[in-house]
Scaffold this motif. Structure first.
Motif, PDB file in Angstrom:
ATOM      1  N   LEU A  26       0.780  -1.235   0.000  1.00  0.00           N
ATOM      2  CA  LEU A  26       0.000   0.000   0.000  1.00  0.00           C
ATOM      3  C   LEU A  26       0.813   1.286   0.000  1.00  0.00           C
ATOM      4  N   CYS A  27       2.000   1.219   0.614  1.00  0.00           N
ATOM      5  CA  CYS A  27       2.696   2.476   0.892  1.00  0.00           C
ATOM      6  C   CYS A  27       3.241   3.145  -0.369  1.00  0.00           C
ATOM      7  N   THR A  28       2.839   4.367  -0.581  1.00  0.00           N
ATOM      8  CA  THR A  28       3.491   5.219  -1.578  1.00  0.00           C
ATOM      9  C   THR A  28       3.664   6.575  -0.916  1.00  0.00           C
ATOM     10  N   PRO A  29       4.660   7.341  -1.347  1.00  0.00           N
ATOM     11  CA  PRO A  29       4.933   8.615  -0.661  1.00  0.00           C
ATOM     12  C   PRO A  29       3.756   9.578  -0.703  1.00  0.00           C
ATOM     13  N   THR A  30       2.978   9.538  -1.796  1.00  0.00           N
ATOM     14  CA  THR A  30       1.923  10.546  -1.933  1.00  0.00           C
ATOM     15  C   THR A  30       0.602  10.139  -1.293  1.00  0.00           C
ATOM     16  N   ARG A  31       0.454   8.883  -0.950  1.00  0.00           N
ATOM     17  CA  ARG A  31      -0.824   8.409  -0.399  1.00  0.00           C
ATOM     18  C   ARG A  31      -1.023   8.891   1.033  1.00  0.00           C
ATOM     19  N   ARG A  32      -2.243   9.349   1.312  1.00  0.00           N
ATOM     20  CA  ARG A  32      -2.536   9.839   2.668  1.00  0.00           C
ATOM     21  C   ARG A  32      -3.755   9.133   3.232  1.00  0.00           C
ATOM     22  N   LEU A  33      -3.682   8.870   4.506  1.00  0.00           N
ATOM     23  CA  LEU A  33      -4.824   8.242   5.171  1.00  0.00           C
ATOM     24  C   LEU A  33      -5.844   9.319   5.532  1.00  0.00           C
ATOM     25  N   LEU A  34      -7.107   9.063   5.165  1.00  0.00           N
ATOM     26  CA  LEU A  34      -8.150  10.027   5.495  1.00  0.00           C
ATOM     27  C   LEU A  34      -9.039   9.527   6.628  1.00  0.00           C
ATOM     28  N   GLN A  35      -9.235   8.212   6.650  1.00  0.00           N
ATOM     29  CA  GLN A  35     -10.101   7.683   7.701  1.00  0.00           C
ATOM     30  C   GLN A  35      -9.720   6.238   7.945  1.00  0.00           C
ATOM     31  N   ASP A  36      -9.816   5.858   9.217  1.00  0.00           N
ATOM     32  CA  ASP A  36      -9.407   4.507   9.608  1.00  0.00           C
ATOM     33  C   ASP A  36     -10.533   3.921  10.444  1.00  0.00           C
ATOM     34  N   SER A  37     -10.872   2.661  10.149  1.00  0.00           N
ATOM     35  CA  SER A  37     -11.983   2.061  10.889  1.00  0.00           C
ATOM     36  C   SER A  37     -11.617   1.800  12.347  1.00  0.00           C
ATOM     37  N   GLN A  38     -10.364   1.963  12.677  1.00  0.00           N
ATOM     38  CA  GLN A  38     -10.009   1.824  14.087  1.00  0.00           C
ATOM     39  C   GLN A  38     -10.487   3.032  14.884  1.00  0.00           C
ATOM     40  N   ASP A  39     -10.682   4.135  14.188  1.00  0.00           N
ATOM     41  CA  ASP A  39     -11.199   5.320  14.863  1.00  0.00           C
ATOM     42  C   ASP A  39     -12.724   5.274  14.937  1.00  0.00           C
ATOM     43  N   ILE A  40     -13.327   4.991  13.807  1.00  0.00           N
ATOM     44  CA  ILE A  40     -14.792   4.833  13.791  1.00  0.00           C
ATOM     45  C   ILE A  40     -15.088   3.471  13.162  1.00  0.00           C
ATOM     46  N   PRO A  41     -15.539   2.516  13.941  1.00  0.00           N
ATOM     47  CA  PRO A  41     -15.656   1.142  13.451  1.00  0.00           C
ATOM     48  C   PRO A  41     -16.684   1.006  12.313  1.00  0.00           C
ATOM     49  N   VAL A  42     -16.360   0.104  11.410  1.00  0.00           N
ATOM     50  CA  VAL A  42     -17.209  -0.160  10.247  1.00  0.00           C
ATOM     51  C   VAL A  42     -17.373  -1.666  10.118  1.00  0.00           C
ATOM     52  N   THR A  43     -18.575  -2.103   9.794  1.00  0.00           N
ATOM     53  CA  THR A  43     -18.767  -3.506   9.463  1.00  0.00           C
ATOM     54  C   THR A  43     -19.061  -3.577   7.965  1.00  0.00           C
ATOM     55  N   VAL A  44     -18.312  -4.437   7.302  1.00  0.00           N
ATOM     56  CA  VAL A  44     -18.481  -4.520   5.854  1.00  0.00           C
ATOM     57  C   VAL A  44     -19.256  -5.789   5.512  1.00  0.00           C
ATOM     58  N   ALA A  45     -20.202  -5.677   4.580  1.00  0.00           N
ATOM     59  CA  ALA A  45     -20.949  -6.852   4.122  1.00  0.00           C
ATOM     60  C   ALA A  45     -21.229  -6.667   2.638  1.00  0.00           C
ATOM     61  N   PRO A  46     -21.286  -7.688   1.828  1.00  0.00           N
ATOM     62  CA  PRO A  46     -21.009  -9.078   2.193  1.00  0.00           C
ATOM     63  C   PRO A  46     -19.515  -9.413   2.209  1.00  0.00           C
ATOM     64  N   LEU A  47     -18.660  -8.512   1.739  1.00  0.00           N
ATOM     65  CA  LEU A  47     -17.234  -8.795   1.832  1.00  0.00           C
ATOM     66  C   LEU A  47     -16.844  -8.784   3.307  1.00  0.00           C
ATOM     67  N   ARG A  48     -15.751  -9.454   3.610  1.00  0.00           N
ATOM     68  CA  ARG A  48     -15.297  -9.456   4.995  1.00  0.00           C
ATOM     69  C   ARG A  48     -14.064  -8.569   5.103  1.00  0.00           C
ATOM     70  N   ALA A  49     -14.037  -7.767   6.178  1.00  0.00           N
ATOM     71  CA  ALA A  49     -12.878  -6.897   6.374  1.00  0.00           C
ATOM     72  C   ALA A  49     -12.693  -6.632   7.855  1.00  0.00           C
ATOM     73  N   GLU A  50     -11.464  -6.827   8.321  1.00  0.00           N
ATOM     74  CA  GLU A  50     -11.151  -6.515   9.720  1.00  0.00           C
ATOM     75  C   GLU A  50     -10.967  -5.026   9.896  1.00  0.00           C
ATOM     76  N   ARG A  51     -10.448  -4.444   8.814  1.00  0.00           N
ATOM     77  CA  ARG A  51     -10.111  -3.033   8.942  1.00  0.00           C
ATOM     78  C   ARG A  51     -10.379  -2.359   7.602  1.00  0.00           C
ATOM     79  N   VAL A  52     -10.887  -1.158   7.671  1.00  0.00           N
ATOM     80  CA  VAL A  52     -11.154  -0.395   6.454  1.00  0.00           C
ATOM     81  C   VAL A  52     -10.328   0.876   6.512  1.00  0.00           C
ATOM     82  N   LEU A  53      -9.611   1.134   5.447  1.00  0.00           N
ATOM     83  CA  LEU A  53      -8.790   2.340   5.392  1.00  0.00           C
ATOM     84  C   LEU A  53      -9.214   3.172   4.199  1.00  0.00           C
ATOM     85  N   LEU A  54      -9.490   4.431   4.457  1.00  0.00           N
ATOM     86  CA  LEU A  54      -9.811   5.320   3.348  1.00  0.00           C
ATOM     87  C   LEU A  54      -8.605   6.201   3.101  1.00  0.00           C
TER      88      LEU A  54
END
Lengths: 951, 195
Positions: A225-253
């Protein structure tokens, strides 16, 4: 006078300039000089970023110097140099741009920890520099690492500097009067740098958060994932998200992608191809991407609001391609993002699109609109899409296994498969033009080998699920054969007629491509074989041969390679000459292929078109392309697309077409209107006529020009006229319906026949005339040759001799018309009497309209009567006793070729309403002249009459 | 409105017996003033009432010369009636008439109504064909017979009235459908192909 703020700004710039220079020599230069060329890619990346930062820092220095210069100028000459000359005021945007570039570069270094990594390599050196660094910064704890110190050293002076800008500019603004001309500029600059402050804060926060995230992720995820220009805007660790029907432990925007993490797997979605669809209940929203659809669910509505807003803004920002300024969501364009976008994407999931790249318009995660789809195997589709499937017009290229040949399908598609009209050029030197359904040839279509093909074959007819089925014309160029009849499962099957180039005709029943059972054979010399066929087209079986002279041979026929044709049978030499209607004039195919059902596949789509209410956008799919010649279609794909764009306004054009029909309903206007419609390849009626012409030529031109097919052809022409009238009526009803007007009542048969014969037939007959007339020509060839002989004999007579020979009463002779030169006798002049009538009659071949031909005949009669009346000096009504000889005279002098064919064609195409009437009488009179010229005693040589002196 | 029936009538007979004179007289006289197209004296039409129908006679003249005899079938095909004319002053023309009758019986349309007209009855003083002969002959073949004079307009109307009466009335079913059945047309269509 200058304000104190200006002096303060000057000092500020001086300090900053010096600071920048120090940072450069103290930090950046040593960092860059630090290491030899790093070997690992990460190291190289760091070095590149640092080099870039150095460049940006230089620019910053330059712009500061420039600003400083403008301030000095202003302070030195406060009276001549205005406040507006300050770079910070008139060039605020430029200064801002340089700052933004620097921040971008700086945050990228922060995200990948470029300072720390590089500094580590010369930690000894940096420990020595610590003191110097501390001078540059404030609040640096001595315990902090060198890396952290560097990070601060490159940010802190800038932050402070911008902050001072804002403070001083605001103060400057306040000090200026309300109406000071430069006040606007000052306020604007203060806002710009205020925004810059916010932006810097956001950028730094994002950079720090992103950097922290990279540290927290596993190295595998980081690498992905890491590139110098990429920035994190939102992390599901801050505001939890449940994804369906795909499964995801963590969502990163991030600012460019949305990432779902599950175990080691990383699922990345390009934000440009993410569509957000809010759910009403407030705790969920849906996301559409090219290959996945999923929902984000939240415990509470707040979480949903934050995530949905962030994702939506991130999508907007990604689509714009620029960072929102000053903060995310502050873009110029309104949210939500557009549902239709233009983008390229390569599909990864297994399935028909696996590895295919789609480039074009999208809607809600699906290809929708115009686009190009390319498969790795070389297949390529350019055209319209709907909900992810090919729909509407499209061109598909399919490479052939061997050589660089392509199958090219230019067709209409429905839900991913070919449906409606299309043209397909196969790499195998074949072209199909016709209708499809569910991707297979279905309905009417023509499959033909191209001129380059070694063998010429052509099929014009009906198809069923990809196979020849129903009525069709098969042409085998090599064998010089044409089959007209029924097909089934790609084989000749059912009743059929076979005509050969040599003029031999067969009629019988075919089974699995072979003619077996009872049938007939007509040879080109008018011999007839009636009997059973046991081996395809060979004369093998039990039957009877009738020879043209009437002899018959009845028995068992056989043929073998070494023995030739042989028979055992009875030869009857006493029989009467055969009935022409069963031999030389026999008509094939009658009653076997009812004319109503012959070309259903051509009329059918038109009816569908009318039933659907003539939708302009379906015209092409139902009635075919309007491209003038097939040559145009061979050109490139783009060309066809461009050519066809005219049809994109098909809806509007269809309205015009229908409106025109409504406005031309009186007989004369209607005739004009229909003539125009039939001659236009854009008009639905014109298109229908063209397809009918195609079928007619395929049947009756070339090998099909056989006298035994004349009746079949004339039936077909008359039926086409009926169908064209019905087609017109259909369009008219749609036109009335669209206007909300009352529909026409159903016509009675008589009115319809009147219109068909009086109106439509004359207009459409020219399109079929040459093939049709050829058939009449062939059928009446024998009589016409006798007639020609008769004409030739009679042309040897001078006028007066001929009048006498025909027993025209002498008082009717127009002797005054014979202008004599000296030494000439009446008896030697030719082609002078009844000249006006003769010339009039000759016009009969100048028109193809049977009614006009009959009118010519009527005028010819008028001319004869006029001449006679002139001769007698009073009006004279000719009884048949006088008229017929005169008419024979005129006909023989008019020397019209193929008069027999003409007469029969006129009679067949004549409006039945004239039967028994004037036109029928005139035509019968003409026919009797024709008959008379053929036989009678006219074949006597001119020497016979020479001896007879005029009475 | 009364139904109009078109009836094709063919004129046969030797040249000079006055075939077209009879028709000219028939067409000129009387009330039929609406101009209907003609071809000289060779093709003429006239509409007369008959019961609850109108009969429109489409009258086709033929050339009487012997040499054109073989063309006659083209003209009489599809005819509802034939008027065969002879000259009461010429025995020969009565012979020709018999030949025509024979031919019509053999090759003419089925159920064709035949009417025999002995023309020039104004010249009865030089008569060669007795009326009795004609009547007997007509009776033997089931034809109408009248002696006419085109010159003096004697029995012309009666001749055609006689024909009208002998035309079988329309089938009521067909009448209901169509309004007017074209007798001539139908017979023509069936017989055309043989020629």
């Amino acid at each position: 006078m200058c304000s104190p703020e200006e002096s303060a700004l000057l000092r500020l710039e001086e300090v900053f300039s010096a600071t920048l220079a120090r940072i450069n020599s103290l930090v950046l230069q040593p960092l860059l000089a630090a290491a030899p060329e790093p070997s690992d890619p990460r190291g190289r990346e760091c070095l590149l970023l640092l080099q870039q930062l150095h460049g940006r820092s230089q620019q910053l220095l330059e712009v500061t110097e420039e600003s400083l210069h403008s301030l000095r100028e202003r302070l030195r000459h406060p009276d001549t140099v205005g406040l507006g000359s300050l770079l910070l005021l008139h060039g605020a945007e430029g200064v801002l741009r340089v700052h933004l570039e620097y921040i971008k570069s700086y945050t990228s270094c922060v995200v990948v920890q470029a300072f720390q990594k590089t500094a580590k390599k010369r930690s000894e050196y940096w420990r020595g520099q610590r003191k110097a660094l501390r001078q540059l910064l404030w609040g640096v704890s001595p315990e902090g690492s060198v890396g952290t110190a560097l990070v601060q050293a490159l940010r802190q002076p800038l932050s402070h500097h911008v902050q001072q800008y804002v403070v001083l500019l605001l103060s400057l603004g306040d000090s200026l009067g309300e109406h000071h001309p430069t006040r606007e500029l000052v306020v604007h600059a203060a806002t710009v740098f205020g925004d810059l402050q916010s932006f810097m804060r956001q950028e730094l926060d994002q950079a720090v958060a992103t950097q922290a995230l990279w540290q927290a992720l596993s190295s595998r995820q980081r690498d992905a994932l890491c590139t110098p220009t990429r920035r994190l805007l939102q992390d599901s660790q801050d505001i939890p998200v449940t994804v369906a029907p795909l499964r995801a432990e963590r969502v990163l925007l991030f600012d460019d992608v949305l990432v779902l993490l599950q175990g080691h797997s990383v699922h990345t979605f390009n934000l440009k191809l993410v569509w957000v669809d809010p759910e009403r209940d407030g705790c969920t929203f849906h996301l559409f991407t090219p290959e996945e659809e999923f929902s984000f669910c939240f415990k509470d509505p707040q979480g949903q609001v934050v995530w949905q807003w962030k994702v939506t803004q991130a999508v907007c920002q990604a689509l714009r391609g620029n960072k929102d300024f000053p903060v995310l969501g502050a873009g110029l364009e309104p949210s939500p993002p557009p549902t239709c976008r233009s983008m390229a994407y390569t599909f990864l999931a297994e399935g028909r699109l696996c590895q295919a790249t789609y480039e074009g318009e999208w809607c809600q995660g699906r290809p929708h609109g115009k686009g190009t789809l390319k498969w790795p195997d070389g297949r390529n589709h350019v055209g319209n899409f709907c909900q992810g499937l090919e729909h509407g017009f499209g061109i598909r290229l399919v490479p052939q296994a061997s050589e660089d040949k392509f199958d090219c399908y230019k067709c209409h598609w429905r839900q991913g498969s070919m449906c409606g009209y299309g043209i397909c050029e196969y790499g195998s030197d074949e072209v199909y033009k016709g209708y499809f359904q569910a991707g297979l040839r279905h309905g009417f279509g023509v499959l033909e080998s191209t001129p380059q093909a070694p063998q010429h074959c052509k099929y014009t007819g009906h198809w069923d699920k990809g196979q020849r089925s129903g009525y069709g014309i098969g042409e085998d160029g090599d064998r010089g054969e044409r089959y007209i009849g029924m097909w089934q499962a790609d084989q000749r099957h059912g009743p059929g007629v076979l005509v050969t180039q040599a003029g031999v005709c067969y009629q019988g029943t075919f089974q699995a491509d072979k003619m077996v059972g009872p049938g007939i054979l007509l040879s080109d010399d008018d011999s007839l074989y009636e009997g059973t066929f046991t081996r395809d087209l060979a004369l093998v079986g039990k039957g009877k041969v009738t020879f043209p002279n009437g002899f018959t041979l009845e028995g068992i026929f056989g043929s073998g390679a070494e023995r030739g044709l042989h028979t055992q049978g009875v030869l009857d030499t006493a029989a009467l000459p055969p009935d022409p209607s069963s031999t030389c004039k026999r008509q094939l195919g009658l009653g076997v292929f009812p004319v109503e059902s012959r070309w259903q596949g051509v009329y059918g789509p038109f009816r569908d078109f009318v039933c659907a209410g003539c939708p302009g956008d379906l015209q092409e799919a139902l009635l075919g392309f309007h491209v003038q010649s097939s040559k145009e279609l061979r050109k490139s794909q783009e060309y066809l697309c461009c050519e066809r764009t005219q049809l994109d306004d098909g809806v509007g054009r269809m309205d015009e077409v229908l409106e025109e029909l409504l406005q031309h309903r009186q007989p004369e206007a209607l005739q004009q209107c229909l003539r125009k419609a039939l001659s236009s390849s854009l008009h639905p009626l014109g298109q229908l006529l063209r397809t009918l012409m195609l079928t007619f030529q395929a049947t009756y031109a070339g090998t099909g020009a056989n006298k035994h097919l004349q009746e079949l052809a004339q039936d077909e022409v008359k039926h086409h006229a009926r169908e064209l009238w019905a087609a017109y009526r259909g369009l008219l009803q749609v036109a009335l319906q669209r206007k909300g007007r009352a529909l026409e009542a159903e016509e009675d048969t008589e009115t319809r026949d009147l219109q068909v014969h009086g109106l439509v037939l004359p207009l459409m007959l020219p399109s079929f005339y040459s093939e049709l007339f050829t058939l009449y020509l062939l059928l009446h060839e024998r009589e016409d040759s006798f007639y020609s002989q008769g004409i030739t004999n009679l042309s040897l007579f001078p006028d007066t001799k001929l009048l006498e020979f025909l027993d025209v009463q002498k008082h009717l002779w127009p002797l005054k018309d014979l202008t004599l030169t000296t030494n000439q006798r009446h008896s030697l002049v030719t082609d002078k009497c009844f000249l006006s009538a003769i010339e009039c009659l000759q016009k009969i071949i100048t028109t193809m309209d049977p009614r006009e031909k009959l009118e010519v005949l009527e005028r010819t009669y008028g001319e004869i009567e006029a001449t006679v009346s002139r001769v007698l000096g009073q009006e004279h009504k000719l009884p048949m006793d006088d008229l017929l000889p005169l008419l024979i005279y005129v006909v023989s002098r008019a020397r019209i070729q193929h008069l027999g064919a003409e007469i029969h064609l006129i009679r067949d195409m004549m409006d039945p309403i004239h039967t028994g009437g004037l036109y029928d009488f005139l035509l019968t009179a003409l026919e009797s002249c024709y008959e008379h010229i053929q036989k009678e005693d006219m074949h006597r040589l001119p020497s016979r009459w020479d001896s007879r002196e005029p009475r | 409105m009364m139904a109009i029936r078109e009836l094709k009538v063919c004129l046969l007979g030797d040249t000079g017996v006055g075939k077209s004179s009879i028709v000219c007289r028939f067409v000129q006289d009387h009330f039929d003033h609406n101009i209907s197209p003609t071809i000289g004296a060779s093709f003429m039409t006239k509409t007369v009432p008959c019961g609850n129908e109108l009969h429109k006679f489409l009258i086709w003249d033929t050339a009487g010369q012997e040499r054109f005899h073989s063309l006659a079938p083209m003209y009489y095909r599809g005819s509802a009636a034939a008027v065969i004319v002879y000259d009461i002053t010429k025995q020969d023309s009565f012979h020709t008439l018999k030949k025509w009758v024979k031919e019509l019986k053999e090759h003419g349309p089925e159920n064709i109504v035949m009417a025999i007209a002995g023309n020039k009855c104004d010249l009865s003083d030089i008569r060669e064909v007795p009326l009795k002969d004609a009547k007997e002959y007509a009776e033997s073949i089931g034809a109408i017979v009248v002696e006419t004079s085109a010159k003096n307009a004697i029995n012309i109307e009666e001749l055609f009235q006689g024909i009208s009466r002998k035309i079988p009335p329309l089938d009521p079913h067909e009448n209901g459908n169509n309004g007017a059945m074209k007798l001539g047309k139908q017979t023509t269509q069936t017989s055309r192909r043989c020629c």
